[in-house]
Design a protein around this motif. Structure first.
Motif, PDB file in Angstrom:
ATOM      1  N   GLY A 204      -2.096  -3.915  -1.392  1.00  0.00           N
ATOM      2  CA  GLY A 204      -0.652  -3.726  -1.490  1.00  0.00           C
ATOM      3  C   GLY A 204      -0.187  -2.370  -0.995  1.00  0.00           C
ATOM      4  O   GLY A 204      -0.858  -1.716  -0.186  1.00  0.00           O
ATOM      5  N   GLY A 205       0.959  -1.935  -1.493  1.00  0.00           N
ATOM      6  CA  GLY A 205       1.635  -0.750  -0.978  1.00  0.00           C
ATOM      7  C   GLY A 205       1.333   0.531  -1.706  1.00  0.00           C
ATOM      8  O   GLY A 205       0.320   0.648  -2.417  1.00  0.00           O
ATOM      9  N   ALA A 206       2.252   1.495  -1.541  1.00  0.00           N
ATOM     10  CA  ALA A 206       2.022   2.846  -2.063  1.00  0.00           C
ATOM     11  C   ALA A 206       3.304   3.425  -2.649  1.00  0.00           C
ATOM     12  O   ALA A 206       3.560   4.619  -2.536  1.00  0.00           O
ATOM     13  N   GLY A 207       4.106   2.590  -3.302  1.00  0.00           N
ATOM     14  CA  GLY A 207       5.429   3.004  -3.747  1.00  0.00           C
ATOM     15  C   GLY A 207       5.462   4.219  -4.644  1.00  0.00           C
ATOM     16  O   GLY A 207       6.451   4.958  -4.658  1.00  0.00           O
ATOM     17  N   HIS A 208       4.378   4.471  -5.373  1.00  0.00           N
ATOM     18  CA  HIS A 208       4.387   5.580  -6.328  1.00  0.00           C
ATOM     19  C   HIS A 208       4.091   6.927  -5.674  1.00  0.00           C
ATOM     20  O   HIS A 208       3.904   7.924  -6.388  1.00  0.00           O
ATOM     21  N   VAL A 209       4.133   6.972  -4.350  1.00  0.00           N
ATOM     22  CA  VAL A 209       4.147   8.261  -3.666  1.00  0.00           C
ATOM     23  C   VAL A 209       5.540   8.891  -3.789  1.00  0.00           C
ATOM     24  O   VAL A 209       5.718  10.081  -3.554  1.00  0.00           O
ATOM     25  N   TYR A 210       6.524   8.064  -4.216  1.00  0.00           N
ATOM     26  CA  TYR A 210       7.886   8.545  -4.485  1.00  0.00           C
ATOM     27  C   TYR A 210       8.189   8.451  -5.982  1.00  0.00           C
ATOM     28  O   TYR A 210       7.509   7.746  -6.722  1.00  0.00           O
ATOM     29  N   ALA A 372      -8.280  -6.713   6.439  1.00  0.00           N
ATOM     30  CA  ALA A 372      -7.187  -6.236   5.591  1.00  0.00           C
ATOM     31  C   ALA A 372      -5.981  -7.147   5.807  1.00  0.00           C
ATOM     32  O   ALA A 372      -5.717  -7.573   6.936  1.00  0.00           O
ATOM     33  N   VAL A 373      -5.281  -7.445   4.720  1.00  0.00           N
ATOM     34  CA  VAL A 373      -4.136  -8.354   4.775  1.00  0.00           C
ATOM     35  C   VAL A 373      -3.048  -7.863   3.830  1.00  0.00           C
ATOM     36  O   VAL A 373      -3.329  -7.355   2.743  1.00  0.00           O
ATOM     37  N   GLY A 374      -1.806  -8.022   4.242  1.00  0.00           N
ATOM     38  CA  GLY A 374      -0.674  -7.754   3.363  1.00  0.00           C
ATOM     39  C   GLY A 374      -0.050  -6.395   3.596  1.00  0.00           C
ATOM     40  O   GLY A 374      -0.136  -5.814   4.683  1.00  0.00           O
ATOM     41  N   GLU A 375       0.585  -5.862   2.553  1.00  0.00           N
ATOM     42  CA  GLU A 375       1.377  -4.641   2.695  1.00  0.00           C
ATOM     43  C   GLU A 375       0.550  -3.421   3.072  1.00  0.00           C
ATOM     44  O   GLU A 375       1.087  -2.451   3.618  1.00  0.00           O
ATOM     45  N   CYS A 376      -0.740  -3.443   2.821  1.00  0.00           N
ATOM     46  CA  CYS A 376      -1.576  -2.296   3.178  1.00  0.00           C
ATOM     47  C   CYS A 376      -1.851  -2.228   4.676  1.00  0.00           C
ATOM     48  O   CYS A 376      -2.531  -1.312   5.137  1.00  0.00           O
TER      49      CYS A 376
END
Length: 531
Positions: A204-210, A372-376
């Protein structure tokens, strides 16, 4: 040591659909899924709006969906990838239905189709306003019924295993092989070596960098970071999408997502005193793509000095609202907001990363036997800005393609390795246990504050240069802490967030024009207001 044929990192739509596909094709294959929280905790679970797929061929068609996707991505998409994903979409969607996922239908038996920003037709299939939760439920049930799939929850991947871990093996950065991962079992506090012929990253993603994000706490960019550290190719990290409408809160952290489907059904954006403003920014107004709407709201907040804008649902059909958006309604009531009498306070929040691990149309990364698949990933589908509800579709299509390529590899036994038992166990000799987490918490907060203030919706050259210097200071402090401490998930997540922030800043500084979700006010090729 644990041995598997296939190691899957992540238990969202990408990881689970991939594992199920291989399980169905090769029932004797040993598939191990590791996930760092509960098995059902993923970005997929929190997807409200639905899945974008052409099902009504009387009113809609592939070309319209392709054009909408390219337009939203500001032409930075790879057209061949966009065409592949959209044309394969209906078949992958039907498989999701066959696995037991329930989507809302009308009395005529046809799917109820929603519309979101950037779409020219109603094409979003959904399950009320908890589509992701329903997909996750169905996929987990199917995976748990597969005897050759093992799910290990609360297992946190520290790093992937590549050639440089193999004693005596030369490291060639142009020909890197993956052999599995070092994984922290959070229950017994031990780091295990899990070897595998094929590894899939679906983190998945990395939203908690913000500071503020719609992502769950697990979204800390882990997969992108450990692939980057392994010298895998990562690109387009400057393209981070901010969702226009997260429910305003004075608390930092995960904000409640107020689905774009509300605007598709007629909700309007207003200033705090009730004035419309989207007509100043785009002729599509509330149904413009997310990058435009988020920048418009951000501009209104800055010029007015206000904390939030309002989402006006007061003229919407009450019965239809409560039926279609029951969880949004419950959240509003819990916060003391009657959406039929008051504006819902909303702000933009970090939502979705378009860049990431470079992959081909089969999900193959630049590292051999690592998919690798998806938001990453940087798959080429989203370009500079993701079209609403295309993310779940991406997970299904690329999950399928990666599974089929993995099956081909497994059948032909193409793997280039000797005895994996030669790979050493994780060594934490000389490390000390951290007696308090205050330093990790402090550095994480510092990083999030810096990224939110300097590298968010609207950037500038001065802000980015300052962010580069601040990020280096935080990196050095985290590196010192990492080098002398026994690993914990909290410390490893911080390390990953620091790596992700470095990539976002680096790629942002390399941009020479504004595209999609990327906006630097010192680059004059695209004005903020277009009307």
């Amino acid at each position: 040591m644990t041995e598997a044929d296939v190691l899957v990192i992540g238990s969202g739509i990408s990881g689970l659909s991939y594992a199920i596909k291989i399980s169905e094709q090769l029932p004797d294959t040993k598939i191990t899924i590791v996930t760092k929280a509960d098995e059902g905790e993923s970005n997929t679970k929190y997807a409200q709006g639905g899945l974008a797929v052409v099902t009504d061929f009387d009113k809609d068609n592939f070309q319209k969906h392709i054009d909408d996707t390219m337009r939203a991505g500001d032409g930075e998409n790879e057209r061949s990838i966009v065409e592949m994903v959209i044309q394969e979409g209906p078949a992958r969607f039907q498989e999701l239905v066959n696995w037991g996922t329930r989507f809302d239908k009308g009395n005529d038996g046809d799917y109820k189709l929603g519309r979101e920003g950037g779409h020219t037709e109603n094409r979003i299939v959904h399950h009320k306003d908890i589509t992701g939760f329903e997909i996750e439920r169905a996929l987990l049930k199917t995976a748990n019924q597969s005897p050759n799939i093992q799910i290990l929850d609360h297992h946190y991947v520290i790093d992937i295993i590549t050639d440089h871990h193999v004693p005596g093996k030369p490291f060639d950065k142009k020909n890197i092989n993956c052999y599995g991962a070092y994984v922290l079992d959070q229950k017994d506090k031990k780091i295990k070596k899990i070897t595998a012929k094929i590894t899939l990253v679906a983190t998945g993603g990395a939203g908690h960098v913000y500071k503020n994000t719609t992502n769950p706490l697990i979204a800390t960019g882990d997969g992108i970071a450990f692939v980057h550290r392994a010298r895998g190719k990562v690109s387009n990290m400057q393209y981070y999408q901010f969702h226009p409408t997260a429910m305003y809160s004075k608390r930092d952290g995960m904000l409640f997502l107020v689905s774009e489907a509300l605007r598709g059904d007629g909700a309007k954006l207003r200033t705090k005193n009730g004035e419309p403003f989207m007509h100043k920014y785009d002729e599509r107004e509330e149904l413009a793509s997310r990058d435009i709407v988020a920048r418009a709201i951000d501009n209104e907040l800055i010029t007015r000095g206000e904390d939030y804008v309002g989402l006006d649902c007061r003229n919407m059909d009450r019965e239809k609202f409560i039926e279609h958006f029951p969880n949004i309604y419950k959240k509003c009531i819990a916060e003391g907001i009657d959406p039929f009498q008051q504006l819902i306070p909303v702000v933009p929040a970090c939502h979705y990363l378009m860049g990431g691990i470079d992959v081909d149309r089969n999900g193959q990364s630049s590292i051999n036997y690592l998919f690798a698949v998806g938001e990453c990933t940087n798959s080429g589908l989203h370009g500079a800005n993701r079209l609403a509800s295309n993310s779940l579709l991406e997970g299904l299509v690329f999950g399928h393609n990666a599974a089929m390529k993995s099956v081909e590899y497994l059948k032909n036994d193409v793997f280039n390795y000797n005895d994996l038992s030669q790979i050493p166990e994780w060594n934490d000799d000389g490390m000390k246990i951290m007696d308090e987490m205050v330093l990790v918490s402090y550095l994480r907060k510092q990083l999030q504050e810096m990224m939110s203030d300097l590298v968010a919706i609207v950037k500038s050259n001065n802000r980015l240069e300052l962010a580069k210097r601040k990020q280096q200071e935080i990196f050095e402090a985290v590196t010192e802490l990492y080098n002398y401490s026994i690993l914990s998930p909290q410390l490893s997540e911080l390390r990953n967030l620091v790596n992700v922030s470095y990539l976002i800043i680096k790629h942002s500084l390399q941009m020479k024009e504004n595209k999609g979700s990327f906006y630097n006010k010192d680059l004059a090729n695209k004005p903020l207001t277009i009307i």
